[in-house]
Scaffold this motif. Structure first.
Motif, PDB file in Angstrom:
ATOM      1  N   ALA A  21      -2.076  -5.253 -41.880  1.00  0.00           N
ATOM      2  CA  ALA A  21      -2.902  -4.103 -42.258  1.00  0.00           C
ATOM      3  C   ALA A  21      -4.375  -4.401 -42.045  1.00  0.00           C
ATOM      4  O   ALA A  21      -5.138  -3.551 -41.561  1.00  0.00           O
ATOM      5  N   ALA A  22      -4.793  -5.628 -42.387  1.00  0.00           N
ATOM      6  CA  ALA A  22      -6.199  -6.008 -42.193  1.00  0.00           C
ATOM      7  C   ALA A  22      -6.566  -6.010 -40.712  1.00  0.00           C
ATOM      8  O   ALA A  22      -7.654  -5.563 -40.324  1.00  0.00           O
ATOM      9  N   LYS A  23      -5.643  -6.494 -39.877  1.00  0.00           N
ATOM     10  CA  LYS A  23      -5.881  -6.518 -38.434  1.00  0.00           C
ATOM     11  C   LYS A  23      -6.003  -5.103 -37.884  1.00  0.00           C
ATOM     12  O   LYS A  23      -6.897  -4.812 -37.067  1.00  0.00           O
ATOM     13  N   LEU A  24      -5.108  -4.209 -38.350  1.00  0.00           N
ATOM     14  CA  LEU A  24      -5.148  -2.820 -37.884  1.00  0.00           C
ATOM     15  C   LEU A  24      -6.435  -2.124 -38.317  1.00  0.00           C
ATOM     16  O   LEU A  24      -7.026  -1.348 -37.555  1.00  0.00           O
ATOM     17  N   ARG A  25      -6.868  -2.393 -39.550  1.00  0.00           N
ATOM     18  CA  ARG A  25      -8.110  -1.788 -40.032  1.00  0.00           C
ATOM     19  C   ARG A  25      -9.300  -2.229 -39.192  1.00  0.00           C
ATOM     20  O   ARG A  25     -10.193  -1.439 -38.866  1.00  0.00           O
ATOM     21  N   SER A  26      -9.300  -3.511 -38.840  1.00  0.00           N
ATOM     22  CA  SER A  26     -10.386  -4.036 -38.021  1.00  0.00           C
ATOM     23  C   SER A  26     -10.382  -3.394 -36.637  1.00  0.00           C
ATOM     24  O   SER A  26     -11.430  -2.975 -36.121  1.00  0.00           O
ATOM     25  N   LEU A  27      -9.194  -3.299 -36.018  1.00  0.00           N
ATOM     26  CA  LEU A  27      -9.081  -2.671 -34.703  1.00  0.00           C
ATOM     27  C   LEU A  27      -9.477  -1.192 -34.754  1.00  0.00           C
ATOM     28  O   LEU A  27     -10.165  -0.681 -33.871  1.00  0.00           O
ATOM     29  N   GLN A  28      -9.043  -0.522 -35.825  1.00  0.00           N
ATOM     30  CA  GLN A  28      -9.335   0.904 -35.950  1.00  0.00           C
ATOM     31  C   GLN A  28     -10.839   1.139 -36.110  1.00  0.00           C
ATOM     32  O   GLN A  28     -11.396   2.077 -35.538  1.00  0.00           O
ATOM     33  N   THR A  29     -11.493   0.272 -36.875  1.00  0.00           N
ATOM     34  CA  THR A  29     -12.948   0.412 -37.067  1.00  0.00           C
ATOM     35  C   THR A  29     -13.678   0.257 -35.734  1.00  0.00           C
ATOM     36  O   THR A  29     -14.577   1.057 -35.401  1.00  0.00           O
ATOM     37  N   GLN A  30     -13.280  -0.762 -34.959  1.00  0.00           N
ATOM     38  CA  GLN A  30     -13.909  -0.966 -33.650  1.00  0.00           C
ATOM     39  C   GLN A  30     -13.618   0.208 -32.719  1.00  0.00           C
ATOM     40  O   GLN A  30     -14.517   0.707 -32.019  1.00  0.00           O
ATOM     41  N   PHE A  31     -12.355   0.661 -32.732  1.00  0.00           N
ATOM     42  CA  PHE A  31     -11.965   1.755 -31.840  1.00  0.00           C
ATOM     43  C   PHE A  31     -12.743   3.032 -32.150  1.00  0.00           C
ATOM     44  O   PHE A  31     -13.256   3.701 -31.244  1.00  0.00           O
ATOM     45  N   LEU A  32     -12.845   3.386 -33.431  1.00  0.00           N
ATOM     46  CA  LEU A  32     -13.545   4.616 -33.810  1.00  0.00           C
ATOM     47  C   LEU A  32     -15.021   4.548 -33.425  1.00  0.00           C
ATOM     48  O   LEU A  32     -15.627   5.572 -33.057  1.00  0.00           O
ATOM     49  N   HIS A  33     -15.605   3.343 -33.493  1.00  0.00           N
ATOM     50  CA  HIS A  33     -16.990   3.177 -33.057  1.00  0.00           C
ATOM     51  C   HIS A  33     -17.120   3.510 -31.565  1.00  0.00           C
ATOM     52  O   HIS A  33     -18.031   4.254 -31.149  1.00  0.00           O
ATOM     53  N   PHE A  34     -16.207   2.974 -30.759  1.00  0.00           N
ATOM     54  CA  PHE A  34     -16.238   3.246 -29.315  1.00  0.00           C
ATOM     55  C   PHE A  34     -15.987   4.731 -29.030  1.00  0.00           C
ATOM     56  O   PHE A  34     -16.634   5.327 -28.165  1.00  0.00           O
ATOM     57  N   HIS A  36     -16.379   7.477 -31.026  1.00  0.00           N
ATOM     58  CA  HIS A  36     -17.436   8.385 -31.467  1.00  0.00           C
ATOM     59  C   HIS A  36     -18.682   8.290 -30.584  1.00  0.00           C
ATOM     60  O   HIS A  36     -19.416   9.271 -30.422  1.00  0.00           O
ATOM     61  N   ASN A  37     -18.892   7.104 -30.012  1.00  0.00           N
ATOM     62  CA  ASN A  37     -20.079   6.906 -29.176  1.00  0.00           C
ATOM     63  C   ASN A  37     -19.761   7.023 -27.681  1.00  0.00           C
ATOM     64  O   ASN A  37     -20.625   6.714 -26.847  1.00  0.00           O
ATOM     65  N   GLN A  38     -18.538   7.448 -27.368  1.00  0.00           N
ATOM     66  CA  GLN A  38     -18.120   7.677 -25.981  1.00  0.00           C
ATOM     67  C   GLN A  38     -18.373   6.445 -25.106  1.00  0.00           C
ATOM     68  O   GLN A  38     -18.928   6.521 -24.007  1.00  0.00           O
ATOM     69  N   ILE A  39     -17.957   5.316 -25.638  1.00  0.00           N
ATOM     70  CA  ILE A  39     -18.088   4.045 -24.919  1.00  0.00           C
ATOM     71  C   ILE A  39     -16.758   3.745 -24.236  1.00  0.00           C
ATOM     72  O   ILE A  39     -15.706   3.648 -24.902  1.00  0.00           O
ATOM     73  N   TYR A  40     -16.774   3.604 -22.901  1.00  0.00           N
ATOM     74  CA  TYR A  40     -15.539   3.421 -22.145  1.00  0.00           C
ATOM     75  C   TYR A  40     -15.576   2.116 -21.342  1.00  0.00           C
ATOM     76  O   TYR A  40     -15.174   2.075 -20.170  1.00  0.00           O
ATOM     77  N   THR A  41     -16.028   1.051 -21.959  1.00  0.00           N
ATOM     78  CA  THR A  41     -16.101  -0.245 -21.296  1.00  0.00           C
ATOM     79  C   THR A  41     -14.735  -0.916 -21.288  1.00  0.00           C
ATOM     80  O   THR A  41     -13.778  -0.470 -21.957  1.00  0.00           O
ATOM     81  N   LYS A  42     -14.672  -2.035 -20.539  1.00  0.00           N
ATOM     82  CA  LYS A  42     -13.436  -2.809 -20.482  1.00  0.00           C
ATOM     83  C   LYS A  42     -13.062  -3.333 -21.863  1.00  0.00           C
ATOM     84  O   LYS A  42     -11.891  -3.321 -22.258  1.00  0.00           O
ATOM     85  N   GLU A  43     -14.073  -3.791 -22.618  1.00  0.00           N
ATOM     86  CA  GLU A  43     -13.825  -4.286 -23.983  1.00  0.00           C
ATOM     87  C   GLU A  43     -13.254  -3.183 -24.869  1.00  0.00           C
ATOM     88  O   GLU A  43     -12.314  -3.416 -25.644  1.00  0.00           O
ATOM     89  N   ALA A  44     -13.803  -1.967 -24.747  1.00  0.00           N
ATOM     90  CA  ALA A  44     -13.331  -0.850 -25.560  1.00  0.00           C
ATOM     91  C   ALA A  44     -11.874  -0.525 -25.245  1.00  0.00           C
ATOM     92  O   ALA A  44     -11.056  -0.269 -26.147  1.00  0.00           O
ATOM     93  N   LEU A  45     -11.510  -0.536 -23.964  1.00  0.00           N
ATOM     94  CA  LEU A  45     -10.130  -0.239 -23.563  1.00  0.00           C
ATOM     95  C   LEU A  45      -9.171  -1.321 -24.051  1.00  0.00           C
ATOM     96  O   LEU A  45      -8.018  -1.034 -24.397  1.00  0.00           O
ATOM     97  N   GLU A  46      -9.642  -2.578 -24.072  1.00  0.00           N
ATOM     98  CA  GLU A  46      -8.780  -3.661 -24.566  1.00  0.00           C
ATOM     99  C   GLU A  46      -8.514  -3.500 -26.059  1.00  0.00           C
ATOM    100  O   GLU A  46      -7.390  -3.732 -26.531  1.00  0.00           O
ATOM    101  N   VAL A  47      -9.528  -3.116 -26.809  1.00  0.00           N
ATOM    102  CA  VAL A  47      -9.349  -2.873 -28.243  1.00  0.00           C
ATOM    103  C   VAL A  47      -8.374  -1.717 -28.457  1.00  0.00           C
ATOM    104  O   VAL A  47      -7.473  -1.778 -29.302  1.00  0.00           O
ATOM    105  N   CYS A  48      -8.543  -0.650 -27.683  1.00  0.00           N
ATOM    106  CA  CYS A  48      -7.640   0.511 -27.797  1.00  0.00           C
ATOM    107  C   CYS A  48      -6.208   0.124 -27.448  1.00  0.00           C
ATOM    108  O   CYS A  48      -5.255   0.567 -28.106  1.00  0.00           O
TER     109      CYS A  48
END
Length: 657
Positions: A21-34, A36-48
């Motif tokens: 659950a902690a891992k998912l929360r961390s991933l979700q927080t990073q994903f929502l940041h990307f 909401h800010n329309q960030i489509y980098t390689k790092e963002a896609l890997e997190v998604c």
């Protein structure tokens, strides 16, 4: 899972859950940041990708990936494509890999399958590889309806023929008879092939015979497996269903002389426009008559249709007759309810037809073709059903199979229906009503969880028996006579009381009825009665109707004047709001046309508890209503009814002032 007792998690399991659950929360927080800010980098896609692989049901993440891919593809210049022509393919190939990893986590993930379809539609992926992948998924779970649905999608993209796909279902069924999805897919494909009359699939009699032989192998190998039984039921429907609609009833009767006002109209009722012929010197019946269904079932089909023939003022000539010829019809007009109807037994007398009354009882005589092709088809249908009956009698002699008994009951009912429809005056065919009723009675006992379904089927068969011949129907017909000297009421009433009916059927035989008594049964709804457009008086007392919405078909009966719904269960149950998106349509668009503005709150009526009744009674023009014996039948509610229906003259036997 179903039937498995739950055990409290061990400390180690709780610790693992917390870490996940902690891992998912961390991933979700990073994903929502990307996101909401329309960030489509390689790092963002890997997190998604990590997020959807851990939680494939996260639809927002799949939608983000679509936006990201579209952004990345659009950012490639022509020079990029020239230097690396496969760069676009590699982008979509990565999306397919992400969905594969997500499906490995949960192969029934809607989001993952939808995303894979989206990728394939872009046209940069190998369809052959998809078919190979589907082989793997269907080996893991042959009933995975997601995979079967995706296969239909892939087959359409590849333009695979229905014949090829049908052979695939054959292979899957031969590998495992207990493959409901393969049987279902087979019925869809075979429907297309039969409809198009593809080479090798015509005539249909040959094809259906082969299909019966195939499904028999499954049924007799394992009678307790339901997959093949469902397909057999579909086959039975293909064998016995009537291809063309039937005209079973029209109004007014043939040869009627009508006196019509300028704004009047003539209603003609039947089953379908193609089965009725109307000739008029005033109208182009091919253009002026628009047919509409009275109501539709879940499949969108209607059992009864109505058309209105309007008399246009500029075409009327009052000095001459304007004849309209209707092919057939059986009923006289509806008489107005002038005095209070009493449903007591003393008012009803055994029916004895008199010469002057012979036209009041109208037993339907459907129009049907009698050419050689139809006679040959009927002969094959009857022989096929008779052979099926013999086979299943043999099966039931060896094993006590519930679904086998149900199928036998359906086969016997189908054979009886074919016999009655094609019966000639000198026909002495034996019908099987008693055996069918006995089968359903037995099923009610041995299979209590489905007893209501069997009870409904029992009711339909019983009504079919009662209406199968004029003689059996007339045994339930009575004269209604009012003792009042000033009364002009003289009805023929059909009384179907105390029959334990839980469902209404055989309506096509009852369209001529003006007065119907269905009291002391087990009805929960009145579905089907909307076709009885001549119905003026209806008794539904002492049934099990608990919702006013169950009376909705009555809104279509414009001639209904007297209604008895006493001693039911109105008010005993909470209102079923599942059909609405909120608890009451009073604050929803469904009730936007409901005008409560003229109602005086001093009356003490709580409209929020009456909206369901209002939705029904506001469209009825009743002069008489009985509602006594229901939980809701309090004084305030009666005041509400009087206000809703200003045409009401009698309420619970009391004449209103």
């Amino acid at each position: 899972m179903h039937g498995r007792p739950r055990k409290p998690p061990t400390p180690e399991e709780e610790k693992a859950y917390d870490a996940k659950a902690a891992k998912l929360r961390s991933l979700q927080t990073q994903f929502l940041h990307f996101h909401h800010n329309q960030i489509y980098t390689k790092e963002a896609l890997e997190v998604c990708a990590k997020l959807v692989e851990s939680n494939p049901e996260y639809i927002t993440a799949w939608n983000y990936r679509k936006l990201a891919v579209e952004h990345i593809v659009s950012s490639h210049s022509e020079s990029d494509l020239e230097s690396d022509p496969d760069c676009i393919k590699s982008i979509f190939k990565e999306e397919l890999r992400v969905t594969e990893r997500a499906l490995a986590k949960n192969y029934k993930s809607y989001g993952a399958w939808y995303h894979r379809k989206w990728v394939l539609r872009k046209g940069h992926s190998s369809i052959d590889r998809e078919l190979q992948l589907l082989q793997v998924f269907l080996k893991q779970d042959t009933r995975n309806f997601h995979a079967w649905n995706y296969r239909r999608f892939v087959a359409a993209l590849k333009n695979r023929s229905d014949e090829e796909e049908l052979q695939f279902t054959t292979d899957m069924i031969n590998d495992n008879f207990s493959n409901y999805s393969a049987w279902h897919n087979r019925s869809v494909l075979l429907s297309h092939l039969l409809e198009k009359k593809v080479d090798g699939y015509f005539p249909k009699e040959k094809v259906l015979t082969e299909e019966n032989d195939l499904v028999h192998q499954a049924l007799f190998t394992d009678p307790d497996d339901q997959s093949g039984w469902f397909y057999h039921h579909w086959l039975l429907d293909q064998i016995v269903k009537i291809k063309t609609p039937l005209l079973v009833y029209t109004w007014p009767p043939h040869g009627s002389n009508l006196e019509v006002w300028v704004d009047g109209c003539l209603d003609v009722e039947g089953v379908n426009s193609s089965t009725i012929t109307i000739e008029s010197s005033m109208h182009d019946t091919n253009k002026d008559l628009v047919w509409k269904p009275l109501s539709t079932n879940n499949s969108g089909r209607a059992q009864a249709w109505v058309t209105h023939l309007s008399f246009l003022e500029e075409k009327l000539h009052f000095s001459q007759a304007n004849p309209i010829k209707v092919t057939m019809g059986h009923s006289e007009g509806i008489k107005a309810v002038s005095d209070m109807i009493s449903w007591g037994d003393k008012k009803f007398h055994s029916y004895e037809a008199r010469p002057m009354e012979s036209s009041q009882i109208n037993f339907s005589n459907p129009l049907k073709n009698s050419d050689d092709n139809d006679l040959m088809a009927y002969k094959w249908n009857a022989e096929t059903v008779a052979n099926e009956i013999s086979l299943f009698r043999e099966l039931l002699s060896e094993t006590d199979c519930k679904i086998g008994k149900l199928t036998l009951a359906r086969l016997l009912t189908a054979l009886d229906a074919m016999i009655l429809y094609n019966k000639t005056s000198d026909s002495n065919e034996v019908v099987h009503f008693e055996e069918v009723l006995e089968l359903y009675s037995d099923l009610m006992k041995v299979d209590p969880p489905h007893s209501q379904f069997y009870k409904d089927e029992y009711s339909l068969v019983l009504l079919q028996q009662l209406t199968s011949t004029p003689e059996s129907l007339l045994r339930h017909c009575y004269h209604y006579r009012d003792s009042s000297p000033s009364s002009i009421n003289s009805y023929i009433c059909l009384r179907l009381c105390n029959l334990s009916l839980s469902r209404i059927g055989s309506i096509e035989q009852l369209l001529w009825i003006q007065m119907l008594d269905l009291s002391h049964n087990h009805l929960h709804s009145v579905e089907g009665l909307e076709a009885m457009q001549l119905l003026s008086c209806l008794n539904l007392s002492n049934n099990k109707i608990g919702s006013f919405s169950a009376l909705e078909p009555l809104k279509l009966l414009k001639s209904l004047k007297a209604l008895n719904i006493s001693y039911n269960e109105f008010g005993a149950h909470s209102v079923d709001t599942r059909r609405y998106s909120c608890s009451s349509p009073l604050n929803h668009t469904v009730g936007a046309d409901w005008n409560f503005g003229d109602w005086n709150p001093i009356d003490g009526i709580d409209f929020t508890n009456c909206w369901e009744a209002f939705s029904i009674f506001k469209d009825l023009k009743l002069t008489q209503l009985e509602i006594i014996g229901n939980v809701i039948a309090e004084e305030n509610f009666k005041l509400f009814l009087v206000k809703v229906m200003p045409s009401l003259k009698w309420l619970d036997g009391v004449e209103l002032q």
